[in-house]
Design an enzyme around this catalytic site. Structure first.
Site, mmCIF file in Angstrom:
data_model
loop_
_atom_site.group_PDB
_atom_site.id
_atom_site.type_symbol
_atom_site.label_atom_id
_atom_site.label_comp_id
_atom_site.label_asym_id
_atom_site.label_seq_id
_atom_site.Cartn_x
_atom_site.Cartn_y
_atom_site.Cartn_z
ATOM 1 N N HIS A 18 45.868 34.475 38.268
ATOM 2 C CA HIS A 18 44.667 34.638 38.125
ATOM 3 C C HIS A 18 44.068 33.076 38.277
ATOM 4 O O HIS A 18 43.069 32.951 39.095
ATOM 5 C CB HIS A 18 44.490 34.813 36.495
ATOM 6 C CG HIS A 18 44.553 36.148 35.972
ATOM 7 N ND1 HIS A 18 45.350 36.587 34.982
ATOM 8 C CD2 HIS A 18 44.080 37.484 36.718
ATOM 9 C CE1 HIS A 18 45.464 37.639 34.672
ATOM 10 N NE2 HIS A 18 44.844 38.366 35.894
ATOM 11 N N LYS A 42 43.386 48.176 19.798
ATOM 12 C CA LYS A 42 44.750 47.386 19.557
ATOM 13 C C LYS A 42 45.597 47.409 20.961
ATOM 14 O O LYS A 42 46.660 47.076 21.089
ATOM 15 C CB LYS A 42 45.490 48.488 18.729
ATOM 16 C CG LYS A 42 45.049 48.492 17.326
ATOM 17 C CD LYS A 42 45.896 48.946 16.469
ATOM 18 C CE LYS A 42 45.432 48.885 15.201
ATOM 19 N NZ LYS A 42 45.634 49.974 14.198
ATOM 20 N N ARG A 91 46.976 42.417 44.768
ATOM 21 C CA ARG A 91 48.219 42.327 44.986
ATOM 22 C C ARG A 91 48.887 43.650 45.743
ATOM 23 O O ARG A 91 49.929 43.217 46.118
ATOM 24 C CB ARG A 91 48.873 42.391 43.564
ATOM 25 C CG ARG A 91 48.434 40.919 43.025
ATOM 26 C CD ARG A 91 48.735 41.231 41.320
ATOM 27 N NE ARG A 91 47.926 42.409 40.921
ATOM 28 C CZ ARG A 91 47.718 42.583 39.718
ATOM 29 N NH1 ARG A 91 48.446 42.155 38.627
ATOM 30 N NH2 ARG A 91 46.808 43.386 39.211
ATOM 31 N N SER A 129 49.952 40.530 34.093
ATOM 32 C CA SER A 129 50.010 40.299 32.759
ATOM 33 C C SER A 129 50.944 41.167 31.965
ATOM 34 O O SER A 129 51.785 40.718 31.080
ATOM 35 C CB SER A 129 48.725 40.422 32.094
ATOM 36 O OG SER A 129 47.763 39.425 32.734
#
Ligand code: ADP
Length: 162
Positions: A18, A42, A91, A129
């Site tokens: 990022h 959540k 990507r 991530s």
């Protein structure tokens, strides 16, 4: 006219991939506004405020970057802040498929806002991530993938979840 790019994402947490897109975006635009997706329930490891703070700490010293959180449509926000472009990173072909569709829909809604794609640099092409969280869970060296300010919060958060 100063050209603003909006760089939206989840940033759960922000990675070196990022950061690379933000740095390269700054070579094309006068400023980059990073917009962190609002609370995802959540599903995210860090809440929106935490994700925003981690991006802020990671871009410290970079001129022309600001960080906000936002709940609504990215194109509406782009219009609101006068951004000429939405910045995204690519990507893989999977990214491309998703991003291409999103860019096309956004262009229908706001024809004045372009989507600009930067392809991931080889060093970061595999950085995601989601995978970093797995590396961290396994006790791996996350400093290879995330900015320094993220290392401790990430390892601590995963420890708490164990
Ligand atoms: P989203 O949930 O919107 O995909 P992310 O936080 O995962 O949000 O990513 C935000 C943007 O940054 C996306 O365009 C994504 O493709 C891009 N991106 C993520 N990781 C990298 C990387 N390692 N190199 C280049 N671009 C990346």
């Amino acid at each position: 006219m100063r050209k603003i790019a909006l760089y939206p994402g989840t940033f759960d947490p922000v990675t070196l991939g990022h950061l690379d897109i933000i740095r390269r975006g700054l070579r094309l635009f006068d400023s980059v506004v990073v917009t962190v997706a609002g609370n995802l329930g959540k599903k995210s490891l860090f809440n929106a405020q935490e994700r925003k703070s981690l991006v802020e700490a990671s871009v410290k010293g970079l001129k022309g970057v600001s960080v906000i959180t936002h709940e609504g449509l990215t194109v509406d926000l782009a219009q609101e802040i006068g951004a000429v472009a939405i910045l995204r990173g690519l990507r893989s072909m999977t990214d491309f498929d998703d991003e291409y569709q999103m860019a096309a829909m956004n262009a229908r809604m706001q024809p004045d806002v372009e989507t600009v794609f930067l392809s991931a640099r080889a060093d970061h092409a595999a950085t995601a991530s989601r995978l970093i969280k797995e590396v961290a869970k396994g006790g791996g060296a996350v400093d290879l993938f995330v900015p320094k300010p993220v290392v401790i919060p990430l390892t601590e958060r995963l420890k708490q979840l164990k």
